[in-house]
Design a protein around this motif. Sequence first.
Motif, mmCIF file in Angstrom:
data_model
loop_
_atom_site.group_PDB
_atom_site.id
_atom_site.type_symbol
_atom_site.label_atom_id
_atom_site.label_comp_id
_atom_site.label_asym_id
_atom_site.label_seq_id
_atom_site.Cartn_x
_atom_site.Cartn_y
_atom_site.Cartn_z
ATOM 1 N N ARG A 115 36.129 32.913 28.413
ATOM 2 C CA ARG A 115 36.907 33.312 29.577
ATOM 3 C C ARG A 115 36.203 34.502 30.117
ATOM 4 O O ARG A 115 36.059 34.557 31.646
ATOM 5 N N ILE A 119 34.813 33.935 34.143
ATOM 6 C CA ILE A 119 35.173 34.683 35.369
ATOM 7 C C ILE A 119 33.789 35.387 36.023
ATOM 8 O O ILE A 119 33.643 35.509 37.059
ATOM 9 N N MET A 193 38.463 32.568 41.258
ATOM 10 C CA MET A 193 39.530 33.221 40.375
ATOM 11 C C MET A 193 40.115 34.431 40.721
ATOM 12 O O MET A 193 41.329 34.942 40.436
ATOM 13 N N GLY A 195 40.877 37.635 43.081
ATOM 14 C CA GLY A 195 41.210 37.977 44.740
ATOM 15 C C GLY A 195 40.331 38.289 45.871
ATOM 16 O O GLY A 195 40.178 37.402 46.528
ATOM 17 N N THR A 214 31.719 45.729 46.287
ATOM 18 C CA THR A 214 32.034 44.771 45.425
ATOM 19 C C THR A 214 30.920 44.533 44.341
ATOM 20 O O THR A 214 30.972 44.093 43.187
ATOM 21 N N ASP A 215 29.632 44.426 45.055
ATOM 22 C CA ASP A 215 28.428 44.277 44.071
ATOM 23 C C ASP A 215 28.223 45.574 42.987
ATOM 24 O O ASP A 215 27.957 45.121 41.767
ATOM 25 N N ASP A 217 30.999 46.625 41.915
ATOM 26 C CA ASP A 217 31.856 46.330 40.696
ATOM 27 C C ASP A 217 31.017 45.270 39.697
ATOM 28 O O ASP A 217 31.223 45.356 38.440
ATOM 29 N N GLY A 218 30.244 44.503 40.491
ATOM 30 C CA GLY A 218 29.265 43.634 39.691
ATOM 31 C C GLY A 218 28.713 44.374 38.748
ATOM 32 O O GLY A 218 28.503 44.178 37.338
ATOM 33 N N LEU A 305 39.674 44.170 41.182
ATOM 34 C CA LEU A 305 38.847 43.398 40.255
ATOM 35 C C LEU A 305 38.821 44.053 38.875
ATOM 36 O O LEU A 305 38.123 43.445 38.146
ATOM 37 N N ALA A 314 41.779 43.771 27.908
ATOM 38 C CA ALA A 314 40.565 44.632 27.749
ATOM 39 C C ALA A 314 40.355 45.178 26.487
ATOM 40 O O ALA A 314 39.416 45.490 25.770
ATOM 41 N N ILE A 406 46.805 44.306 42.631
ATOM 42 C CA ILE A 406 46.960 44.030 41.270
ATOM 43 C C ILE A 406 47.085 45.496 40.437
ATOM 44 O O ILE A 406 47.097 46.327 41.006
HETATM 45 N N1 BYC Z 1 42.585 38.545 40.639
HETATM 46 O O1 BYC Z 1 44.971 42.306 31.496
HETATM 47 P P1 BYC Z 1 44.715 42.259 33.002
HETATM 48 C C1 BYC Z 1 30.328 40.383 40.360
HETATM 49 C C2 BYC Z 1 44.510 38.647 36.051
HETATM 50 S S1 BYC Z 1 32.112 40.973 40.162
HETATM 51 C C3 BYC Z 1 43.124 37.703 39.885
HETATM 52 O O2 BYC Z 1 44.689 43.537 33.677
HETATM 53 P P2 BYC Z 1 41.819 42.030 32.301
HETATM 54 C C4 BYC Z 1 29.871 40.232 41.855
HETATM 55 C C5 BYC Z 1 44.024 38.478 34.775
HETATM 56 O O3 BYC Z 1 42.836 37.295 34.426
HETATM 57 C C6 BYC Z 1 32.370 41.238 38.635
HETATM 58 N N2 BYC Z 1 43.721 37.670 38.757
HETATM 59 O O4 BYC Z 1 43.130 41.717 33.164
HETATM 60 C C7 BYC Z 1 30.039 41.007 42.765
HETATM 61 C C8 BYC Z 1 44.983 38.239 33.447
HETATM 62 O O5 BYC Z 1 45.408 36.734 33.508
HETATM 63 P P3 BYC Z 1 45.677 36.125 32.354
HETATM 64 C C9 BYC Z 1 32.748 40.070 37.923
HETATM 65 C C10 BYC Z 1 43.438 38.809 38.036
HETATM 66 O O6 BYC Z 1 41.458 40.665 31.583
HETATM 67 C C11 BYC Z 1 29.511 40.666 44.256
HETATM 68 C C12 BYC Z 1 46.050 39.113 34.286
HETATM 69 O O7 BYC Z 1 45.857 39.297 35.525
HETATM 70 N N3 BYC Z 1 32.701 39.968 36.488
HETATM 71 O O8 BYC Z 1 29.708 40.234 39.421
HETATM 72 O O9 BYC Z 1 41.778 43.216 31.666
HETATM 73 C C13 BYC Z 1 28.871 39.427 44.070
HETATM 74 C C14 BYC Z 1 46.459 40.311 33.174
HETATM 75 O O10 BYC Z 1 45.427 41.005 33.656
HETATM 76 C C15 BYC Z 1 42.859 40.001 38.677
HETATM 77 C C16 BYC Z 1 34.148 40.404 35.748
HETATM 78 O O11 BYC Z 1 35.039 40.594 36.199
HETATM 79 C C17 BYC Z 1 42.605 39.832 39.770
HETATM 80 N N4 BYC Z 1 41.614 40.701 40.776
HETATM 81 O O12 BYC Z 1 40.776 42.387 33.624
HETATM 82 C C18 BYC Z 1 28.781 38.618 43.239
HETATM 83 C C19 BYC Z 1 33.697 40.602 34.291
HETATM 84 N N5 BYC Z 1 42.783 41.003 37.554
HETATM 85 O O13 BYC Z 1 44.326 35.849 31.684
HETATM 86 C C20 BYC Z 1 29.030 38.934 42.079
HETATM 87 C C21 BYC Z 1 34.595 39.662 33.285
HETATM 88 C C22 BYC Z 1 43.533 40.499 36.567
HETATM 89 O O14 BYC Z 1 46.698 36.836 31.462
HETATM 90 N N6 BYC Z 1 36.078 39.870 33.755
HETATM 91 N N7 BYC Z 1 43.893 39.393 36.865
HETATM 92 O O15 BYC Z 1 46.224 34.639 32.753
HETATM 93 C C23 BYC Z 1 36.891 40.756 32.882
HETATM 94 O O16 BYC Z 1 36.506 41.725 32.283
HETATM 95 C C24 BYC Z 1 38.324 40.694 33.129
HETATM 96 O O17 BYC Z 1 38.728 39.562 33.064
HETATM 97 C C25 BYC Z 1 38.785 41.374 34.529
HETATM 98 C C26 BYC Z 1 40.407 41.532 34.472
HETATM 99 C C27 BYC Z 1 38.203 42.601 34.790
HETATM 100 C C28 BYC Z 1 38.621 40.516 35.638
#
Ligand code: BYC
Length: 480
Positions: A115, A119, A193, A195, A214-215, A217-218, A305, A314, A406
């Motif tokens: 996952r 994402i 995936m 917002g 946003t980058d 955040d990346g 995000l 988390a 969010i």
């Molecule tokens: N939109 O427990 P929660 C980059 C969902 S940018 C929609 O708080 P978690 C770049 C969540 O999926 C960096 N849905 O979430 C920049 C969960 O759903 P499920 C990208 C959202 O997992 C510029 C539910 O709400 N990389 O690289 O702690 C150009 C409960 O949420 C959103 C990453 O993000 C949302 N905004 O935190 C190009 C790293 N937020 O699973 C590139 C990987 C939450 O219950 N991702 N939900 O159905 C993660 O670490 C985490 O998944 C998140 C969310 C930080 C995104």
Amino acid sequence: MNIAQVDYDGLIPNNVALGNDVRVKRALEKWHPGYLNWWNDMGPEGFQQALVYLRTAVSVDPKGWAKFDYVRMPEYRWGILLAPQMEGRKVNFGMHKGEEAWQEVPGEYRAMLRRLVVIQGDTEPASVEQQRHLGKTAPSLYDMRNLFQVNVEEGRHLWAMVYLLQKYFGTDGREEAEALLQRRSGDPDTPRMLGAFNEKTPDWLSFFMFTFFTDRDGKMQLEALAQSGFDPLSRTCRFMLTEEAHHMFVGETGVTRVIQRTCEAMKEAGITDPHEVEKVRKLGVIDLPTIQKKANLHFSLTLDLFGSEISTNAANAFHAGLKGRYREDRLKDDHQLEGGTYPVLRLIDGKIRNEDAPALSALNMRLRDDYVGDCNNGVGRWNKVISEIGIPFELKLPHVAFHRHIGEFSSIKADVNGQILSDADWQKRRNEFLPSDADRDFIESLMKPETEPAKFAGWIAPPKVGIDNKPGDFEYVKIV
Ligand code: BYC
């Protein structure tokens, strides 16, 4: 093979000895045509045949890793590049702290890890899709080149995540890799995936704000994933961060140059009040209050995000050793956080208040706080430009409760100072805080392309130095 060097002999440049890994090589070669179709359909519109002065990674050695040359974007050598393996690397945090870092996916964490990779992967092509129209209104060839550089590297970051999916996640990894090419930013049926990656990037000020906020955040998310106990993910993210730095440079200097041009034009015209919006706009530059509104929009979209303030996802990812904190390896504590607490801004009895929450559940909040600090440093640098030219105006980040979709504050409306507003007041005052249709129309009216070398649109100052130390009249893009 020297891991720092990239093998450019085959179809897919790499430093992972892909030639010896027939299964993954075949899977990637199968995925490749679909990727090129996606790039041709959804990549920069109208400039696919242009010769663009791009950097391509030739090594993963932080010193001298890139070479510059003219490239047609569809011929860019997207490749798979991992930072060198660190001998004896351990899991640095969570319940497995001190164990050998994993070279294969730990079975019990397979779904969680997949996952996270999916994402991360999904955001990369999404940003290319969001920015695909911008080439046509580039304020200079220098800026156009920077846009395309960001775009091809986001494409490479997609490759980075797809490699992990294909190599480590079998059939479902292959399916996810395909799905990454199917979703589309802003599509009501198959959206991306997260917002912020379904929003529009309608103009160049938005592009610069996006690459600043946003980058960034990346950067934070990649820094957190670079700490992962799953070593291939850590190594992949470490190299991605090398490329990411330029994207934030594009954003920060882009906004700086817009601010600089506005302030200089005001000074030349003898306008001292930054709130005389119409007078400033007549000079053909973007007034500072509108720049503030754009910052409010992109900052608040990006805060979403980070997920919810309190998140078991988390906590689980940290506990399992999959996703750390920002620069976990430089922090001084037990790296397990079982007993600790962390202050979290929450909505309690209709009021915004700080509350101590279990540190493990508050990890999204902690990363977000680090992010806000990093953004504030950048805003401080913008304000220095304004004050040096002598205009009485200060840009400010809005309150974290402002314009959220969010988490804690998604159920309320708040102004930029964090004062809670009724729905009716929000409707009345929305255009004070966020770009209105008229603001957007005005910015759009300025978006006229400038394609002669050395020339810049009137709303943005030239950069201080060229890319790769090129002179001011360098032809960064040869449009054919
Ligand atoms: N939109 O427990 P929660 C980059 C969902 S940018 C929609 O708080 P978690 C770049 C969540 O999926 C960096 N849905 O979430 C920049 C969960 O759903 P499920 C990208 C959202 O997992 C510029 C539910 O709400 N990389 O690289 O702690 C150009 C409960 O949420 C959103 C990453 O993000 C949302 N905004 O935190 C190009 C790293 N937020 O699973 C590139 C990987 C939450 O219950 N991702 N939900 O159905 C993660 O670490 C985490 O998944 C998140 C969310 C930080 C995104």
